[in-house]
Design an enzyme around this catalytic site. Structure first.
Site, mmCIF file in Angstrom:
data_model
loop_
_atom_site.group_PDB
_atom_site.id
_atom_site.type_symbol
_atom_site.label_atom_id
_atom_site.label_comp_id
_atom_site.label_asym_id
_atom_site.label_seq_id
_atom_site.Cartn_x
_atom_site.Cartn_y
_atom_site.Cartn_z
ATOM 1 N N GLU A 142 71.769 14.233 -58.658
ATOM 2 C CA GLU A 142 72.571 14.349 -59.883
ATOM 3 C C GLU A 142 73.343 15.674 -59.871
ATOM 4 O O GLU A 142 74.391 15.799 -60.487
ATOM 5 C CB GLU A 142 71.673 14.252 -61.134
ATOM 6 C CG GLU A 142 72.431 13.818 -62.374
ATOM 7 C CD GLU A 142 71.536 13.460 -63.563
ATOM 8 O OE1 GLU A 142 72.018 12.792 -64.485
ATOM 9 O OE2 GLU A 142 70.361 13.847 -63.602
ATOM 10 N N HIS A 197 52.787 4.436 -42.334
ATOM 11 C CA HIS A 197 52.509 3.012 -42.107
ATOM 12 C C HIS A 197 53.588 2.144 -42.727
ATOM 13 O O HIS A 197 53.390 0.951 -42.944
ATOM 14 C CB HIS A 197 51.130 2.669 -42.681
ATOM 15 C CG HIS A 197 50.052 3.473 -42.022
ATOM 16 N ND1 HIS A 197 49.424 3.074 -40.862
ATOM 17 C CD2 HIS A 197 49.548 4.701 -42.312
ATOM 18 C CE1 HIS A 197 48.554 3.999 -40.499
ATOM 19 N NE2 HIS A 197 48.612 5.007 -41.358
ATOM 20 N N LYS A 234 77.000 3.847 -68.442
ATOM 21 C CA LYS A 234 76.513 3.857 -69.832
ATOM 22 C C LYS A 234 77.531 3.179 -70.747
ATOM 23 O O LYS A 234 77.186 2.363 -71.593
ATOM 24 C CB LYS A 234 76.316 5.301 -70.317
ATOM 25 C CG LYS A 234 75.046 5.970 -69.846
ATOM 26 C CD LYS A 234 74.882 7.309 -70.573
ATOM 27 C CE LYS A 234 73.907 8.219 -69.873
ATOM 28 N NZ LYS A 234 73.851 9.566 -70.430
ATOM 29 N N GLY A 246 69.326 18.922 -68.136
ATOM 30 C CA GLY A 246 68.208 17.983 -68.241
ATOM 31 C C GLY A 246 67.290 18.052 -67.029
ATOM 32 O O GLY A 246 66.063 18.108 -67.148
ATOM 33 N N ARG A 247 67.884 18.087 -65.836
ATOM 34 C CA ARG A 247 67.058 18.062 -64.610
ATOM 35 C C ARG A 247 66.457 19.428 -64.286
ATOM 36 O O ARG A 247 65.760 19.571 -63.281
ATOM 37 C CB ARG A 247 67.893 17.519 -63.445
ATOM 38 C CG ARG A 247 69.216 18.221 -63.226
ATOM 39 C CD ARG A 247 70.124 17.422 -62.291
ATOM 40 N NE ARG A 247 71.452 18.006 -62.164
ATOM 41 C CZ ARG A 247 72.478 17.755 -62.962
ATOM 42 N NH1 ARG A 247 72.318 16.954 -64.010
ATOM 43 N NH2 ARG A 247 73.661 18.302 -62.757
ATOM 44 N N LYS A 286 67.102 15.568 -74.682
ATOM 45 C CA LYS A 286 67.974 16.723 -74.907
ATOM 46 C C LYS A 286 69.023 16.380 -75.966
ATOM 47 O O LYS A 286 69.245 17.114 -76.905
ATOM 48 C CB LYS A 286 68.631 17.124 -73.585
ATOM 49 C CG LYS A 286 69.574 18.290 -73.700
ATOM 50 C CD LYS A 286 70.097 18.736 -72.344
ATOM 51 C CE LYS A 286 71.233 19.727 -72.539
ATOM 52 N NZ LYS A 286 71.831 20.157 -71.289
ATOM 53 N N GLU A 307 67.797 4.450 -74.011
ATOM 54 C CA GLU A 307 66.445 4.062 -73.566
ATOM 55 C C GLU A 307 65.384 4.741 -74.444
ATOM 56 O O GLU A 307 64.452 4.107 -74.939
ATOM 57 C CB GLU A 307 66.204 4.481 -72.105
ATOM 58 C CG GLU A 307 66.998 3.714 -71.062
ATOM 59 C CD GLU A 307 68.319 4.361 -70.735
ATOM 60 O OE1 GLU A 307 68.874 5.110 -71.576
ATOM 61 O OE2 GLU A 307 68.826 4.105 -69.624
HETATM 62 O O1 F6P Z 1 71.153 10.251 -66.684
HETATM 63 C C1 F6P Z 1 71.895 11.207 -67.342
HETATM 64 C C2 F6P Z 1 71.074 12.130 -68.170
HETATM 65 O O2 F6P Z 1 71.955 12.776 -69.005
HETATM 66 C C3 F6P Z 1 70.256 13.131 -67.368
HETATM 67 O O3 F6P Z 1 71.004 14.193 -66.910
HETATM 68 C C4 F6P Z 1 69.220 13.490 -68.371
HETATM 69 O O4 F6P Z 1 68.135 14.179 -67.803
HETATM 70 C C5 F6P Z 1 68.864 12.122 -68.908
HETATM 71 O O5 F6P Z 1 70.102 11.445 -68.966
HETATM 72 C C6 F6P Z 1 68.187 12.099 -70.251
HETATM 73 O O6 F6P Z 1 68.970 12.702 -71.224
HETATM 74 P P1 F6P Z 1 68.358 13.156 -72.620
HETATM 75 O O7 F6P Z 1 67.310 14.161 -72.374
HETATM 76 O O8 F6P Z 1 69.519 13.692 -73.396
HETATM 77 O O9 F6P Z 1 67.769 11.928 -73.278
#
Ligand code: F6P
Length: 541
Positions: A346, A377, A506, A260-261, A200, A206
């Protein structure tokens, strides 16, 4: 008079809520009275500690708190995400009625439709083989690089809808741990691999790090000029995508009013669309839209998401259960709990109200789960006989897709129903001893072993039943849970749509990178962190 928590607690203390066995014995209509149906989706909450009085008070509370008004505000595009000054309109992404949805005086539906159309064309090109890689080969593998909402939704749904998957093979890379991308690409042919960079913000460390590794994988094998053919992107930050070098016609946008979620319905769903095709993706949106309409229109007591939210709130705040487990009896739903963890925790893992005050009641529970029968199990021992009460949400389809393995599906159904029955009924000491004596134990052994074989019972669960896990049914289930989170968040009085709690970690990670790289000293950190740094660096080769 207001419905107070004390009133609800008093009503919850009555026998028909505290003793489920007795409640079922006393009321042959309990299932009928405490279950709801929407289309083929049944929600049975008769095995929770509910009675009509509790329900009436919960409904009263919801009205007093203004949950219905808050719902209307969300659907109409009001900026209910107050800390980020944003509307919350994931519902517009699946607004199949195509009625105008206004944000800042502009109807967002033409843009929503245009992106959906562009995704459809791109997905079709990949699926049909018309769109090829730099060397002229058809794409056999698609790797989505994203994390959180840019990974969990497409990853969970791709797995869940495996019987509908007729496009190229899908892979998901999320973790910054190099092992994730290394293990994923090691057997892939760069000439037939397409990467989707999904973020987003297009700043998430990452995703950006993995995207660079993927870029090198393509450039090293096929040359720098091949990169454009093997990448596309999904983001709200179109300028940042351009800086990465991805062509504009391969960028699929979405908007800041999509959390995002809550983004699986947006272009973040592109990998799912490539897997199952635009038509089935449309059915997935249709299912969610059907729940949106139901959530908006049905009276509270007939409204599945509303009731699910009320019961969740009751179990968390009134009964003080800190956790809930989601157990789909469906192997393909094995990532559903992980998906719900982000959606729920979240959203509602907060301690401050929308009025910026400290909350005075508990907020979102810990959500976890694994598919049945595997969980039976592993951790079900604790669910049946442990000292914590953990409400469970079971889900089971009437029909699996493996029609030649119907007997296995029958076993699955029997196990699912047996668990909720066992949790509710339990087994008394007398029953345990009688069973032992009937099996030939002597009195002394029955006295000794009996207590270990007692199940307290009264352990609550909700069971969802549906025909089969189609794209429509899955869309419906996800939207149901989204609105449940909304209802609970509204009752808690918090903003369910920001996530400031992820920021501090972060920031500190950014500061620690030069330290673990040996470029800066750890002296400014606490002694534990400094000690860990020195141990890691001492062992580093
Ligand atoms: O972990 C925080 C967060 O902002 C989530 O809300 C989001 O889904 C995720 O990181 C990834 O963010 P992006 O889509 O901006 O890479």
């Amino acid at each position: 008079m207001n419905a107070t928590l004390e009133d609800i607690k008093a009503a919850a203390g009555k026998t028909d809520a505290t003793d489920l066995r007795a409640a079922f014995a006393a009321d042959p209509e309990r299932f009928k009275n405490f279950s709801l149906r929407f289309e083929d989706l049944l929600m049975d909450f008769s095995k929770t500690a509910i009675n009509s009085e509790v329900l009436a008070l919960l409904v009263k509370l919801a009205k007093e708190v203004g949950v219905e008004e808050k719902r209307a505000a969300m659907f109409s595009g009001e900026k209910i995400n107050i800390t980020e000054d944003r509307a919350v309109l994931h519902t517009a992404l699946r607004n199949r009625a195509n009625t105008p949805v206004m944000v800042d005086g502009k109807d967002v539906m033409p843009d929503v439709n245009a992106v959906l159309e562009a995704m459809g064309q791109f997905a079709e090109g990949i699926r049909s083989g018309a769109t090829k890689g730099a060397t002229g080969k058809t794409f056999t593998d698609v790797v989505n690089i994203g994390i959180g909402g840019s990974d969990l939704g497409p990853a969970m749904t791709t797995l869940a809808l495996a019987p509908f998957h007729d496009g190229p093979k899908l892979h998901y890379v999320s973790n910054v741990d190099g092992a994730h991308i290394a293990d994923t690409i090691k057997d892939l042919d760069p000439a037939t691999t397409l990467f989707i960079v999904a973020s987003k913000t297009f700043t998430t460390i990452e995703t950006m790090t993995n995207a660079k590794t993927a870029r090198k994988f393509i450039a090293d094998a096929l040359g720098e000029e091949a990169v454009g053919h093997h990448f596309c992107a999904v983001s709200t930050a179109l300028e940042k995508v351009a800086d990465f070098g991805i062509e504009q016609d391969r960028v699929f946008g979405f908007w800041d009013w999509v959390g995002g979620r809550y983004s699986i319905w947006s272009a973040i769903g592109l990998p799912l669309m490539i897997a199952i095709g635009a038509e089935d993706f449309g059915r997935f949106l249709d299912g969610a839209h059907a729940i949106d309409k139901h959530f908006q229109d049905a009276p509270i007591t007939e409204n599945l998401p509303f009731m699910l939210g009320l019961i969740g709130y009751y179990q968390r705040v009134v009964l003080d259960y800190p956790s809930r487990a989601v157990i789909p009896y469906d192997q393909r739903m094995s990532r559903f709990a992980a998906y719900l963890q982000q959606l729920d925790m979240e959203s509602n893992g907060k301690s401050v109200t929308v009025g910026s005050e400290d909350v005075t009641t508990p907020t979102g529970p810990i959500v976890w789960g694994e598919p049945g029968t595997n969980g039976q199990h592993a951790f079900f021992q604790l669910l049946h006989q442990g000292t914590n009460i953990i409400p469970i949400e079971f889900m089971i389809a009437a029909n699996g897709f493996e029609t030649d393995l119907r007997h296995q599906h029958q076993l699955l159904m029997a196990n699912c129903l047996a668990q909720s029955e066992a949790l509710m009924k339990g087994r008394t000491l007398e029953e345990a001893k009688t069973q032992l004596l009937n099996k030939g134990s002597d009195e002394a052994t029955a006295d000794k072993i009996g207590p270990h074989r007692v199940f307290s019972g009264n352990r609550p669960s909700i069971t969802f039943v549906y025909d089969s896990l189609t794209p429509y049914a899955l869309g419906r289930m996800i939207a149901l849970y989204e609105h449940r989170v909304f209802v609970e968040g509204a009752l808690f009085g918090i903003n369910s749509f920001d996530q400031w709690g992820v920021e501090l970690g972060k920031e500190l990670a950014t500061g620690l990178l030069p330290v673990v790289s040996g470029k800066e000293s750890a002296d400014d950190h606490d002694s534990s962190t400094a000690g860990l740094v020195s141990t890691l660096l001492g062992m580093a080769k």
